[in-house]
Design a protein around this motif. Structure first.
Motif, PDB file in Angstrom:
ATOM      1  N   UNK A  62     -52.544 -17.138 -39.099  1.00  0.00           N
ATOM      2  CA  UNK A  62     -53.884 -16.485 -38.428  1.00  0.00           C
ATOM      3  C   UNK A  62     -54.988 -16.674 -39.295  1.00  0.00           C
ATOM      4  N   UNK A  63     -54.988 -15.974 -40.466  1.00  0.00           N
ATOM      5  CA  UNK A  63     -55.973 -16.259 -41.713  1.00  0.00           C
ATOM      6  C   UNK A  63     -55.655 -15.378 -42.678  1.00  0.00           C
ATOM      7  N   UNK A  64     -56.566 -15.211 -43.804  1.00  0.00           N
ATOM      8  CA  UNK A  64     -56.029 -14.713 -45.005  1.00  0.00           C
ATOM      9  C   UNK A  64     -56.348 -12.984 -44.951  1.00  0.00           C
ATOM     10  N   UNK A  65     -56.999 -12.535 -43.767  1.00  0.00           N
ATOM     11  CA  UNK A  65     -57.473 -11.251 -43.826  1.00  0.00           C
ATOM     12  C   UNK A  65     -56.385 -10.114 -44.118  1.00  0.00           C
ATOM     13  N   UNK A  66     -55.191 -10.308 -43.059  1.00  0.00           N
ATOM     14  CA  UNK A  66     -54.288  -9.083 -43.348  1.00  0.00           C
ATOM     15  C   UNK A  66     -53.669  -9.319 -44.982  1.00  0.00           C
ATOM     16  N   UNK A  67     -53.298 -10.657 -45.227  1.00  0.00           N
ATOM     17  CA  UNK A  67     -52.778 -10.824 -46.671  1.00  0.00           C
ATOM     18  C   UNK A  67     -53.504 -10.141 -47.757  1.00  0.00           C
ATOM     19  N   UNK A  68     -54.996 -10.297 -47.700  1.00  0.00           N
ATOM     20  CA  UNK A  68     -55.724  -9.884 -48.810  1.00  0.00           C
ATOM     21  C   UNK A  68     -56.053  -8.391 -48.554  1.00  0.00           C
ATOM     22  N   UNK A  69     -56.368  -7.835 -47.523  1.00  0.00           N
ATOM     23  CA  UNK A  69     -56.774  -6.472 -47.097  1.00  0.00           C
ATOM     24  C   UNK A  69     -55.297  -5.643 -47.551  1.00  0.00           C
ATOM     25  N   UNK A  70     -54.207  -5.948 -46.923  1.00  0.00           N
ATOM     26  CA  UNK A  70     -52.982  -5.195 -47.138  1.00  0.00           C
ATOM     27  C   UNK A  70     -52.547  -5.321 -48.591  1.00  0.00           C
ATOM     28  N   UNK A  71     -52.724  -6.583 -49.214  1.00  0.00           N
ATOM     29  CA  UNK A  71     -52.537  -6.395 -50.740  1.00  0.00           C
ATOM     30  C   UNK A  71     -53.420  -5.360 -51.331  1.00  0.00           C
ATOM     31  N   UNK A  72     -54.944  -5.044 -51.054  1.00  0.00           N
ATOM     32  CA  UNK A  72     -55.472  -4.044 -51.701  1.00  0.00           C
ATOM     33  C   UNK A  72     -54.921  -2.886 -51.269  1.00  0.00           C
ATOM     34  N   UNK A  73     -54.414  -2.464 -50.105  1.00  0.00           N
ATOM     35  CA  UNK A  73     -54.001  -1.158 -49.683  1.00  0.00           C
ATOM     36  C   UNK A  73     -52.718  -0.938 -50.822  1.00  0.00           C
ATOM     37  N   UNK A  74     -51.804  -2.012 -50.737  1.00  0.00           N
ATOM     38  CA  UNK A  74     -50.499  -1.733 -51.558  1.00  0.00           C
ATOM     39  C   UNK A  74     -50.833  -1.464 -53.132  1.00  0.00           C
ATOM     40  N   UNK A  75     -51.713  -2.426 -53.764  1.00  0.00           N
ATOM     41  CA  UNK A  75     -52.150  -2.355 -55.027  1.00  0.00           C
ATOM     42  C   UNK A  75     -52.778  -1.038 -55.373  1.00  0.00           C
ATOM     43  N   UNK A  76     -53.603  -0.527 -54.441  1.00  0.00           N
ATOM     44  CA  UNK A  76     -54.443   0.917 -54.412  1.00  0.00           C
ATOM     45  C   UNK A  76     -53.200   1.733 -54.621  1.00  0.00           C
ATOM     46  N   UNK A  77     -52.434   1.775 -53.955  1.00  0.00           N
ATOM     47  CA  UNK A  77     -51.155   2.968 -53.552  1.00  0.00           C
ATOM     48  C   UNK A  77     -50.433   2.953 -54.945  1.00  0.00           C
ATOM     49  N   UNK A  78     -50.107   1.842 -55.365  1.00  0.00           N
ATOM     50  CA  UNK A  78     -49.302   1.739 -56.634  1.00  0.00           C
ATOM     51  C   UNK A  78     -50.242   2.173 -57.681  1.00  0.00           C
ATOM     52  N   UNK A  79     -51.467   1.861 -57.891  1.00  0.00           N
ATOM     53  CA  UNK A  79     -52.338   2.012 -58.794  1.00  0.00           C
ATOM     54  C   UNK A  79     -52.439   3.938 -58.980  1.00  0.00           C
ATOM     55  N   UNK A  80     -52.550   4.171 -57.767  1.00  0.00           N
ATOM     56  CA  UNK A  80     -52.797   5.795 -57.706  1.00  0.00           C
ATOM     57  C   UNK A  80     -51.425   6.694 -58.377  1.00  0.00           C
ATOM     58  N   UNK A  81     -50.414   5.925 -57.631  1.00  0.00           N
ATOM     59  CA  UNK A  81     -49.034   6.502 -58.116  1.00  0.00           C
ATOM     60  C   UNK A  81     -48.721   6.247 -59.561  1.00  0.00           C
ATOM     61  N   UNK A  82     -48.998   5.107 -60.124  1.00  0.00           N
ATOM     62  CA  UNK A  82     -48.826   4.977 -61.761  1.00  0.00           C
ATOM     63  C   UNK A  82     -49.835   6.001 -62.437  1.00  0.00           C
ATOM     64  N   UNK A  83     -51.092   6.338 -61.788  1.00  0.00           N
ATOM     65  CA  UNK A  83     -51.718   7.319 -62.464  1.00  0.00           C
ATOM     66  C   UNK A  83     -51.353   8.806 -62.745  1.00  0.00           C
ATOM     67  N   UNK A  84     -50.500   9.040 -61.568  1.00  0.00           N
ATOM     68  CA  UNK A  84     -49.799  10.276 -61.678  1.00  0.00           C
ATOM     69  C   UNK A  84     -50.846  11.368 -61.621  1.00  0.00           C
ATOM     70  N   UNK A  85     -50.609  12.377 -62.580  1.00  0.00           N
ATOM     71  CA  UNK A  85     -51.379  13.495 -62.450  1.00  0.00           C
ATOM     72  C   UNK A  85     -52.822  13.568 -63.033  1.00  0.00           C
ATOM     73  N   UNK A  86     -53.193  12.385 -63.660  1.00  0.00           N
ATOM     74  CA  UNK A  86     -54.557  12.228 -64.087  1.00  0.00           C
ATOM     75  C   UNK A  86     -55.052  12.901 -65.548  1.00  0.00           C
ATOM     76  N   UNK A  87     -53.907  13.463 -65.885  1.00  0.00           N
ATOM     77  CA  UNK A  87     -54.050  14.401 -67.054  1.00  0.00           C
ATOM     78  C   UNK A  87     -54.604  13.569 -68.340  1.00  0.00           C
TER      79      UNK A  87
END
Ligand SMILES: [Mn+2]
Length: 195
Positions: A62-87
């Motif tokens: 199709x093009x690169x849109x879904x690939x790049x956008x969804x990579x951002x979604x998943x990396x953002x989720x992983x980043x937030x999860x890794x951060x945990x409590x933020x303490x």
């Protein structure tokens, strides 16, 4: 050991697996099918001192849109999860990053609220096989799913490769500062008591 997370996400458009250690040393294994985007994620990991494994099988026919956008979604989720409590985190980070002609400002607040302020104009439509419009899509998706406040602004620059690379490195370096544990921070760094 460090703060780590693993996130998988599969839709009709993309199939993604991401593993992140935000207390890493910048080791990156990335395969998205878009060479220039891989180059950006590698720089992001290196200068954030994040270890990142990222595999994206996207609908590049199709093009690169879904690939790049969804990579951002998943990396953002992983980043937030890794951060945990933020303490104990520093919470804020910024960086004015030069790369030859390019100078890009980034600032982040790990606020628990998503926001993107983006002013990063490019003179070209493509950098290698990456559409320059997708740089914004990536950062929007990442800020949205990680619930961070992210500002990116080009101060100077004409070469698109340099501008994009400076932006990814500036955001990474800002996040690296913001996630750093400061032993003097007791609990979560917010007068509200929550982030
Ligand atoms: Mn480069």
């Amino acid at each position: 050991m460090g703060r780590t997370a693993e996130v998988s996400r599969k839709t009709k458009e993309t199939d993604i697996k991401a593993v992140i250690n935000i207390d890493g040393s910048g080791i990156c294994n990335v395969s998205t099918g878009i060479g220039f985007f891989d180059h950006m994620i590698s720089g992001f990991a290196k200068h954030g001192l994040f270890d990142i494994d990222l595999t994206v099988k996207g609908d590049l026919e199709v093009d690169g849109h879904h690939t790049v956008e969804d990579a951002g979604i998943v990396l953002g989720q992983a980043f937030a999860e890794a951060l945990g409590s933020k303490e104990g985190i520093t919470r804020f980070g910024d960086c004015m990053l030069p790369m030859d002609d390019a100078l890009v400002l980034a600032a982040v607040d790990i606020s628990g609220r998503h926001y993107l302020e983006y002013d990063l104009p490019f003179d070209t439509y493509m950098i290698g096989d990456l559409d320059t419009q997708l740089v914004k899509e990536f950062f929007y998706a990442f800020a949205d799913s990680s619930k961070i406040n992210l500002h990116i602004k080009k101060i100077n620059g004409s070469n698109s490769h340099h501008i994009a690379e400076a932006a990814f490195k500036a955001v990474a370096f800002s996040l690296r500062k913001a996630v750093e544990i400061n032993p003097r921070v007791a609990g979560v760094p917010s007068t509200k008591g929550t982030l």
